[in-house]
Design a protein around this motif. Structure first.
Motif, PDB file in Angstrom:
ATOM      1  N   ALA A 112      44.001  29.389  34.952  1.00  0.00           N
ATOM      2  CA  ALA A 112      44.245  30.529  34.050  1.00  0.00           C
ATOM      3  C   ALA A 112      45.658  31.080  34.220  1.00  0.00           C
ATOM      4  N   SER A 113      46.138  31.204  35.465  1.00  0.00           N
ATOM      5  CA  SER A 113      47.497  31.705  35.712  1.00  0.00           C
ATOM      6  C   SER A 113      48.548  30.754  35.147  1.00  0.00           C
ATOM      7  N   GLU A 114      48.320  29.460  35.212  1.00  0.00           N
ATOM      8  CA  GLU A 114      49.260  28.483  34.655  1.00  0.00           C
ATOM      9  C   GLU A 114      49.357  28.627  33.151  1.00  0.00           C
ATOM     10  N   ALA A 115      48.216  28.905  32.493  1.00  0.00           N
ATOM     11  CA  ALA A 115      48.231  29.096  31.039  1.00  0.00           C
ATOM     12  C   ALA A 115      49.025  30.347  30.670  1.00  0.00           C
ATOM     13  N   THR A 116      48.816  31.431  31.439  1.00  0.00           N
ATOM     14  CA  THR A 116      49.577  32.663  31.184  1.00  0.00           C
ATOM     15  C   THR A 116      51.085  32.423  31.371  1.00  0.00           C
ATOM     16  N   LEU A 117      51.473  31.704  32.415  1.00  0.00           N
ATOM     17  CA  LEU A 117      52.885  31.399  32.636  1.00  0.00           C
ATOM     18  C   LEU A 117      53.463  30.594  31.479  1.00  0.00           C
ATOM     19  N   HIS A 118      52.728  29.645  30.980  1.00  0.00           N
ATOM     20  CA  HIS A 118      53.210  28.839  29.862  1.00  0.00           C
ATOM     21  C   HIS A 118      53.481  29.712  28.641  1.00  0.00           C
ATOM     22  N   ARG A 119      52.592  30.691  28.365  1.00  0.00           N
ATOM     23  CA  ARG A 119      52.760  31.562  27.202  1.00  0.00           C
ATOM     24  C   ARG A 119      53.978  32.483  27.386  1.00  0.00           C
ATOM     25  N   VAL A 120      54.110  33.088  28.568  1.00  0.00           N
ATOM     26  CA  VAL A 120      55.257  33.977  28.815  1.00  0.00           C
ATOM     27  C   VAL A 120      56.567  33.198  28.782  1.00  0.00           C
ATOM     28  N   THR A 121      56.591  31.960  29.312  1.00  0.00           N
ATOM     29  CA  THR A 121      57.801  31.131  29.291  1.00  0.00           C
ATOM     30  C   THR A 121      58.229  30.835  27.863  1.00  0.00           C
ATOM     31  N   GLU A 122      57.251  30.556  26.973  1.00  0.00           N
ATOM     32  CA  GLU A 122      57.596  30.314  25.557  1.00  0.00           C
ATOM     33  C   GLU A 122      58.243  31.543  24.947  1.00  0.00           C
ATOM     34  N   ASP A 123      57.702  32.748  25.257  1.00  0.00           N
ATOM     35  CA  ASP A 123      58.299  33.979  24.725  1.00  0.00           C
ATOM     36  C   ASP A 123      59.736  34.149  25.245  1.00  0.00           C
TER      37      ASP A 123
ATOM     38  N   GLY B 218      31.072  26.145  58.674  1.00  0.00           N
ATOM     39  CA  GLY B 218      30.020  25.525  57.864  1.00  0.00           C
ATOM     40  C   GLY B 218      29.257  26.492  56.993  1.00  0.00           C
ATOM     41  N   GLY B 219      29.151  27.774  57.379  1.00  0.00           N
ATOM     42  CA  GLY B 219      28.325  28.707  56.611  1.00  0.00           C
ATOM     43  C   GLY B 219      29.108  29.653  55.732  1.00  0.00           C
ATOM     44  N   LYS B 220      30.369  29.369  55.426  1.00  0.00           N
ATOM     45  CA  LYS B 220      31.214  30.292  54.644  1.00  0.00           C
ATOM     46  C   LYS B 220      31.285  29.954  53.170  1.00  0.00           C
ATOM     47  N   GLY B 221      30.609  28.967  52.709  1.00  0.00           N
ATOM     48  CA  GLY B 221      30.634  28.617  51.279  1.00  0.00           C
ATOM     49  C   GLY B 221      32.000  28.167  50.811  1.00  0.00           C
ATOM     50  N   LEU B 222      32.663  27.307  51.556  1.00  0.00           N
ATOM     51  CA  LEU B 222      34.024  26.879  51.215  1.00  0.00           C
ATOM     52  C   LEU B 222      34.068  26.103  49.912  1.00  0.00           C
ATOM     53  N   ALA B 223      33.029  25.379  49.572  1.00  0.00           N
ATOM     54  CA  ALA B 223      33.025  24.598  48.320  1.00  0.00           C
ATOM     55  C   ALA B 223      33.057  25.537  47.117  1.00  0.00           C
ATOM     56  N   GLU B 224      32.255  26.635  47.150  1.00  0.00           N
ATOM     57  CA  GLU B 224      32.250  27.590  46.038  1.00  0.00           C
ATOM     58  C   GLU B 224      33.608  28.298  45.930  1.00  0.00           C
ATOM     59  N   ARG B 225      34.194  28.660  47.089  1.00  0.00           N
ATOM     60  CA  ARG B 225      35.510  29.319  47.059  1.00  0.00           C
ATOM     61  C   ARG B 225      36.575  28.399  46.467  1.00  0.00           C
ATOM     62  N   GLU B 226      36.544  27.134  46.803  1.00  0.00           N
ATOM     63  CA  GLU B 226      37.543  26.184  46.284  1.00  0.00           C
ATOM     64  C   GLU B 226      37.435  26.060  44.775  1.00  0.00           C
TER      65      GLU B 226
ATOM     66  N   ARG C  34      40.382  27.251  42.052  1.00  0.00           N
ATOM     67  CA  ARG C  34      40.949  26.256  41.109  1.00  0.00           C
ATOM     68  C   ARG C  34      40.930  26.790  39.685  1.00  0.00           C
ATOM     69  N   GLU C  35      39.843  27.470  39.292  1.00  0.00           N
ATOM     70  CA  GLU C  35      39.758  28.044  37.945  1.00  0.00           C
ATOM     71  C   GLU C  35      40.797  29.157  37.762  1.00  0.00           C
ATOM     72  N   ALA C  36      40.994  30.004  38.782  1.00  0.00           N
ATOM     73  CA  ALA C  36      41.998  31.081  38.682  1.00  0.00           C
ATOM     74  C   ALA C  36      43.402  30.510  38.551  1.00  0.00           C
ATOM     75  N   ALA C  37      43.701  29.418  39.241  1.00  0.00           N
ATOM     76  CA  ALA C  37      45.031  28.791  39.152  1.00  0.00           C
ATOM     77  C   ALA C  37      45.281  28.242  37.760  1.00  0.00           C
TER      78      ALA C  37
END
Length: 883
Positions: free
Chosen positions: A718-729, A701-709, A713-716
């Motif tokens: 960003a990584s998906e956008a980078t993969l899309h750009r590299v795949t196009e190249d 309960g005291g680990k801040g799981l909502a903030e970590r989630e 989600r934001e990092a995932a």
């Protein structure tokens, strides 16, 4: 440029231990027709060994060249021409390996000779280092076709493809791999290698981007799962507390406790009723048993009394009937005694007559046996003489020299003669005359005369020294002569003869002795016949065994001959008297047996009736001694009354016992107990689950799981956008590479087009109106007939073999036009062809033979004997062929 094989000689090569030669090969079509196992494929393998296999190679293939079981050096000699220039190659494997390549202007040996061959034929320096690898044989590796090697359409090897490509470059006017194309190709390949493997799988930057995106997605999913698990824990805790409250309420309910106490009381009542039922059943069985025993006692007494009366009546009747038969039985017994005495006297007379006859026959047989033994002794004397003669003839016949051994002697003698001729022809002749006192040969004084020189010799005349060196062949011939004489003398010594003539004379004498052995054997069989009197079988061994078993003392023959007819007549009279006495005795015995048979059932009936009467009387006496017999009637009535009362009591006890069933009551009690245990276990499990959920909520309960989630989600994203750009190249680079490859294939098609056009002219004779398609490695890939495209690999074996031969002819023509050495060898071709296609292919091969040398090796005499060409045959060079 044309290559023509002129002459082939093979020695100590697989099945060819002795030299085998094919000579007289010409330009055009040469046909060798020999049966299976004659060695046609071995000759082709020998040609390949001579031209392509390194002379000092020590591989499994070269070891297989030696004949099985022999430790010899395989040797091949081939005479051939290239552009009418004569060449010769001599190659020796395994033992003292060597190679020599010669022409009228030069000679090369060892590695230099191998390199000279590669230059002449266009093969590679690695030819023959791999077992069975014909891809390094160059042009001739494609055109010298062994058995089954043409049963599938295959691409030519790298050497031929490079040669054909260089030919077509001039015709097509385009060269693959120009400088500009190469710069672009290398740049794109470098970029392509950063994203893709050679097989088109992801790697490098593309793999890294995809892995980073997958890791971010995994982290986000884990964070979301942990947050969701915390929220689920709150809901599960509330649910567990509610279920625990209900379970404790069920445990506190008094309904099941009261029901169980009632069932326990009912169980005690049921057990008491069951005990009473068992007692009443035992009382019923006891009363019934007493009544049954008394009833049985009365029944047995009545039965015994009835049996006694019946036995008395039967006994009286049987005694009356026996009195009438007794007198006749006594008279019959007296008569049987008298006839038995008469029969015994007749039997004694019969025995005496037969004994006299037997003695007479024995004296008669003894006389005959004495005469037969005398005749057997005479035959035994004659047999000893014949066997002595047979032993002498057999010993002489065993000196026969076997035909194969005699043939070996003849072969060695002939080889000595041939070697002497070669020595005489190849030696240097030197004649000395006059004063030779100052002349020495190798330091030894010389005398006038003629000398045959087969080795180096130093001649000194005063202070002048002269060194003579005969040709090398003379020394070799001298060695061959010495070896031939050694083998001949060794063979003669093995058979104990000094000359071949002596061996032949010895064989003649041995043959005559063998014929005499057969005559003596027939005489011995005639002199030892079978003898029924002596129980003697035919043959000399039986006669010898019989004579050896005779006693040493001389037996005296009977002095008089017995009168056998009189003795036989006396036996007949005695037999007749015995038969009459035997008949009278048998008649008396039959009468006695008949009366005894009539008396036997009467006696048995009397004895049986007496026995039945005694048994019945004894049984009545025994039964009347029973304690209950005097008051049997009253006791039986009381027993019946007690049995009825016991049955009534048992019925009442049975009704009482069925009211309360013990098994049903026990099942109900077990159900109540199981329900209580289940409630207790549920409470314990829920208490454990509640404690676990409370611990989870407290720790997460005291680990801040909502903030970590949210951060994951934001990092995932960003990584998906980078993969899309590299795949196009990566896809862009792959598209550029594929476009460049299509351009290369279009250019390559400009090369295979001329090949297809050349092949089409040949193959259209077999398949009119068909179009061809070749792969980049110049392999025939598809055939188009009408609207149907067929993969060559799916065609029948026969068609694939025909196409393979035709494509090789087309390649040979193309290479020949460019001045390269070509010839065509076919080993048992067209084995799967029908008659029509066989005729057509034969015509095509005959046409090809007008442009190049063709050697056709086959076992099919009917298919090729009519074909016009140079028909050649194997020539066996060993000396046995003259015998």
């Amino acid at each position: 440029m044309t290559l023509r094989i002129c002459r082939i000689t093979v020695e100590n090569f697989r099945k060819f231990r002795d030299p085998v030669t094919i000579d007289g090969l010409t330009d055009g079509l040469n046909i060798l027709i020999e049966p299976n196992e004659a060695g046609k494929s071995t000759l082709l393998e020998a040609l390949r060994a001579a031209f392509f296999i390194h002379y000092n190679a020590n591989t499994k293939t070269t070891k297989s060249y030696a004949p099985h079981g022999d430790k010899v050096a395989p040797k091949i000699n081939v005479d051939f021409t290239i552009d009418n220039a004569p060449w010769s190659i001599t190659k020796r494997f395994l033992k003292n390996p060597s190679i020599e390549v010669t022409n009228p202007h030069s000679r090369a040996q060892g590695t230099g000779a191998e390199e000279r061959l590669h230059e002449l034929l266009g093969s590679t320096k690695d030819a023959g280092k791999k077992s069975g690898d014909t891809n390094s044989y160059g042009i001739l590796g494609l055109l010298w076709i062994g058995q089954t090697e043409a049963l599938s359409v295959s691409a030519p090897d790298l050497v031929i493809r490079e040669t054909v490509s260089s030919i077509l470059e001039a015709e097509v006017g385009a060269v693959l791999g120009g400088p500009a194309w190469k710069r672009v190709h290398d740049r794109i390949e470098d970029q392509y290698g950063q994203f893709w493997t050679a097989t088109g799988k992801e790697k490098g930057r593309l793999t890294e981007a995809r892995k980073a995106a997958e890791d971010a997605q995994t982290t986000a999913a884990e964070a979301k799962a942990r947050l969701q698990a915390l929220e689920d824990s709150f809901f599960d805790l509330e649910q567990a507390r509610t279920r625990l409250k209900l379970a404790r309420r069920d445990i506190a309910d008094e309904t099941d406790i009261q029901a169980r106490k009632t069932l326990e009381k009912d169980l005690e009542t049921a057990r008491a009723a069951a005990q009473i039922l068992a007692t009443r059943r035992a009382e019923k069985e006891a009363a019934t048993g007493t009544e049954k025993a008394l009833t049985d006692l009365r029944t047995r007494h009545q039965t015994a009394f009835t049996a006694r009366e019946a036995a008395e009546a039967v006994l009286t009747k049987a005694r009356d009937r026996r009195r009438t038969v007794a007198a006749d039985v006594i008279a019959a017994r007296e008569k049987s005694v008298r006839t038995a005495e008469t029969l015994e006297q007749a039997r004694l007379a019969q025995r005496q007559a037969r004994a006299a006859l037997t003695e007479g026959k024995n004296r008669h047989d003894a006389l005959r046996r004495h005469k037969a033994i005398a005749a057997a002794k005479t035959r035994f004397t004659d047999l000893a003489k014949l066997e002595q003669q047979l032993q002498q003839a057999t010993a002489l016949s065993r000196t026969l020299i076997p035909p194969d051994a005699l043939a070996t002697l003849i072969k060695h003698d002939k080889k000595v003669t041939e070697a002497e001729i070669r020595v005489t022809v190849g030696a240097t002749l030197l004649t000395l005359s006059g004063d030779t006192s100052a002349v020495t040969f190798d330091g030894q004084p010389a005398t006038p005369g003629e000398y045959s020189l087969t080795r180096d010799i130093t001649i000194r005349v005063g202070d002048t020294e002269l060194r003579l060196r005969p040709p090398a062949s003379a020394a070799s011939a001298e060695q061959d002569l010495s070896e031939a004489r050694r083998k001949r003398d060794q063979a003669l010594e093995d058979f104990g003869v000094s000359t071949l003539t002596e061996a032949r004379l010895r064989n003649d004498r041995a043959h005559e002795a063998a014929a005499e052995c057969r005559t003596l054997a027939a005489r011995i069989d005639a002199a030892t016949p079978a003898d029924d009197i002596l129980n003697l079988k035919s043959g000399p061994q039986a006669l010898k065994a019989f004579i050896a078993g005779l006693p040493a003392e001389n037996t005296v023959p009977p002095t008089e001959t017995p009168d056998l007819p009189a003795l036989s007549k006396a036996v007949e009279q005695a037999d007749s008297a015995f038969s009459q006495a035997d008949g009278a005795h048998q008649s008396a015995m039959e009468a006695l047996r008949r009366l005894e048979t009539e008396d036997a059932p009467l006696a048995a009936a009397e004895a049986g009736a007496q026995s039945d009467l005694s048994n019945a009387t004894a049984q009545i006496s025994e039964l009347e001694k029973h304690p209950d017999f005097p008051t049997l009637t009253e006791a039986l009535a009381q027993a019946g009354k007690r049995a009825a009362e016991a049955a009534t009591a048992l019925e009442e006890a049975t009704r009482n016992a069925t009211v309360h069933d013990q098994d049903t009551i026990l099942r109900k009690i077990a159900t109540i107990d199981a329900r209580a245990r289940t409630a207790q276990e549920t409470c314990r499990r829920l208490e454990t689950e509640i404690a676990k959920l409370e611990g989870t909520i407290e720790s997460e309960g005291g680990k801040g799981l909502a903030e970590r989630e949210a951060a994951a989600r934001e990092a995932a994203e960003a990584s998906e956008a980078t993969l899309h750009r590299v795949t196009e190249d990566a896809e862009t680079i792959r598209l550029l590479r594929n476009t460049l490859e299509e351009s290369r294939r279009e250019t390559s098609a400009r090369f295979t087009g001329p090949v297809a056009e050349r092949m089409k002219r040949t193959i259209n004779r077999l398949m009119p109106g068909s179009d061809l398609s070749f792969s980049e490695d110049l392999a025939l890939e598809t055939i188009v007939r009408g609207d149907m495209t067929e993969d060559c690999a799916t065609l029948s074996r026969g068609t694939q073999e025909q196409l393979a031969i035709l494509t090789r002819i087309a390649f040979a023509d193309m290479l020949r036009e460019q001045g390269l050495p070509v010839s065509l060898i076919l080993d048992d071709p067209l084995v799967y062809s029908d008659d029509g296609r066989l005729e057509l292919l034969t015509d095509i091969i005959s046409d090809a033979a007008k442009r190049m040398q063709v050697i056709l090796l086959t076992c099919r005499d009917r298919a090729f004997r009519h074909v016009t060409g140079n028909h050649v045959s194997l020539s066996i060079a060993h000396s046995e062929t003259t015998h």
